[in-house]
Design a protein around this motif. Structure first.
Motif, short mmCIF file in Angstrom:
data_model
loop_
_atom_site.label_atom_id
_atom_site.label_comp_id
_atom_site.label_asym_id
_atom_site.label_seq_id
_atom_site.Cartn_x
_atom_site.Cartn_y
_atom_site.Cartn_z
N GLU A 58 46.18 40.92 41.97
CA GLU A 58 45.58 41.87 42.89
C GLU A 58 45.40 41.20 44.24
N ILE A 130 44.90 36.65 47.44
CA ILE A 130 45.58 37.26 46.30
C ILE A 130 45.06 36.55 45.06
N TRP A 142 40.88 34.11 35.14
CA TRP A 142 41.24 34.17 36.57
C TRP A 142 41.66 32.79 37.00
N TRP A 150 37.59 26.30 48.44
CA TRP A 150 36.26 26.68 47.93
C TRP A 150 36.26 26.88 46.42
N LEU B 4 33.49 44.82 49.92
CA LEU B 4 34.64 44.88 48.99
C LEU B 4 34.53 43.75 47.98
N TYR B 5 34.83 44.05 46.73
CA TYR B 5 34.78 43.05 45.66
C TYR B 5 36.18 42.90 45.08
N PHE B 6 36.54 41.64 44.79
CA PHE B 6 37.87 41.38 44.24
C PHE B 6 37.78 40.48 43.01
N ALA B 7 38.78 40.61 42.16
CA ALA B 7 38.97 39.71 41.01
C ALA B 7 37.66 39.57 40.22
N ARG B 8 37.19 38.33 40.01
CA ARG B 8 36.02 38.15 39.17
C ARG B 8 34.78 38.81 39.77
N GLU B 11 34.73 42.34 38.72
CA GLU B 11 34.33 42.48 37.31
C GLU B 11 32.82 42.36 37.16
N ARG B 16 34.50 48.11 42.99
CA ARG B 16 35.42 47.46 43.94
C ARG B 16 34.96 47.60 45.38
N GLN B 48 31.32 29.40 44.21
CA GLN B 48 32.78 29.56 44.15
C GLN B 48 33.28 30.72 44.99
N ALA B 74 34.16 41.22 52.62
CA ALA B 74 34.74 41.08 51.28
C ALA B 74 34.21 39.82 50.61
N ILE B 76 35.14 36.90 48.30
CA ILE B 76 36.43 36.28 48.02
C ILE B 76 36.25 35.14 47.01
N PRO B 77 36.49 35.40 45.72
CA PRO B 77 36.48 34.30 44.74
C PRO B 77 37.70 33.40 45.00
N PRO B 78 37.77 32.22 44.32
CA PRO B 78 38.92 31.33 44.53
C PRO B 78 40.23 32.09 44.39
N ILE B 79 41.14 31.85 45.32
CA ILE B 79 42.38 32.61 45.35
C ILE B 79 43.43 31.96 44.45
#
Lengths: 155, 82
Positions: A58, A130, A142, A150, B4-8, B11, B16, B48, B74, B76-79
């Motif tokens: 995503e 991403i 994940w 980070w 905005l929330y993404f990924a973990r 969840e 979102r 994180q 947003a 942003i958890p680790p990409i």
């Protein structure tokens, strides 16, 4: 030859359909270039002994496109002879062995495009929002790129 | 402000995106604490995450944010692209 006929272009796309190596490499071909360098990131079937069923990506799409544009801009500063840059990243469900990212760079000579394509993928992993979820048989995780500053450092 | 929330983080928050009202001037750490008040489960990823404020990365800390109505923030958890 008037090189202004083929002005440098960036081709950036995030999409949920299967990626095409041929499509991405053709985007950057130029009569002024003797080199096209490609990077293809594909999905692996295992992680630490666990069987990976498939992956899901995503993105924060608008920002991801902006960050990839920044990478393209940096590439042109570092390697001014680079002609075209194409970055396609897949989103959604990606079956094992299919491409999740394809990067192509063209330049008159090979050194610049080879260095630029390496820079593109390394910087993409560090800065483009991403996310990848690996789905195993009975759990998921994940992922975190080691280039992400980070991320939890113990990992 | 649109969060905005993404990924973990999506969840853990269970959604979102949402509109959240916070003071116009707030440090990024205070903003995180406001969001955790709404979604306590996010507390576990405190070390994180970074923010993207109007699509620019901002670390959680003393940095003062000046937010406008409609601004996009947003989590942003680790990409893990690529």
């Amino acid at each position: 030859m008037d090189e202004s006929e083929d002005v440098p272009k960036d081709f950036i796309k995030l999409k949920s359909e299967k990626l095409s190596v041929e499509e991405v490499s053709e985007l950057v071909i130029s009569p002024y270039c003797g080199a096209v360098s490609l990077f293809i990131g594909t999905t692996r079937n295992n992680f630490e002994g666990k069987k990976v069923i498939h992956l899901e990506y995503e993105a924060y799409t608008s920002m991801a496109e902006t960050e990839i544009k920044k990478i393209c801009r940096d590439v042109r500063q570092k390697w001014p002879s680079v002609k075209h840059v194409a970055v396609h990243h897949r989103l959604g469900l990606v079956p094992i062995t299919e491409a999740s990212v394809i990067i192509a760079v063209s330049s008159p000579h090979r050194v610049e495009s080879l260095e630029a394509v390496r820079y593109c993928i390394n910087t993409l992993k560090a800065s483009v929002p991403i996310w990848k979820k690996e789905i195993y048989e009975d759990e998921y995780s994940w992922k975190e790129n080691k280039e992400c500053f980070w991320a939890n450092s113990e990992k | 402000m649109l969060v905005l929330y993404f990924a973990r983080s999506a969840e853990l928050a269970g959604l979102r995106s949402e509109t959240v009202s916070v003071p116009r001037q707030i440090t990024s750490l205070q903003l995180w604490e406001e969001i955790v008040k709404i979604h306590p489960r996010l507390a576990v990823i405190r070390d994180q995450v970074v923010f993207a404020v109007q699509q620019e990365y901002v670390l959680l800390g003393d940095q003062l944010l000046v937010l406008h109505p409609g601004d996009e923030v947003a989590i942003i958890p680790p990409i893990s692209g690529g």
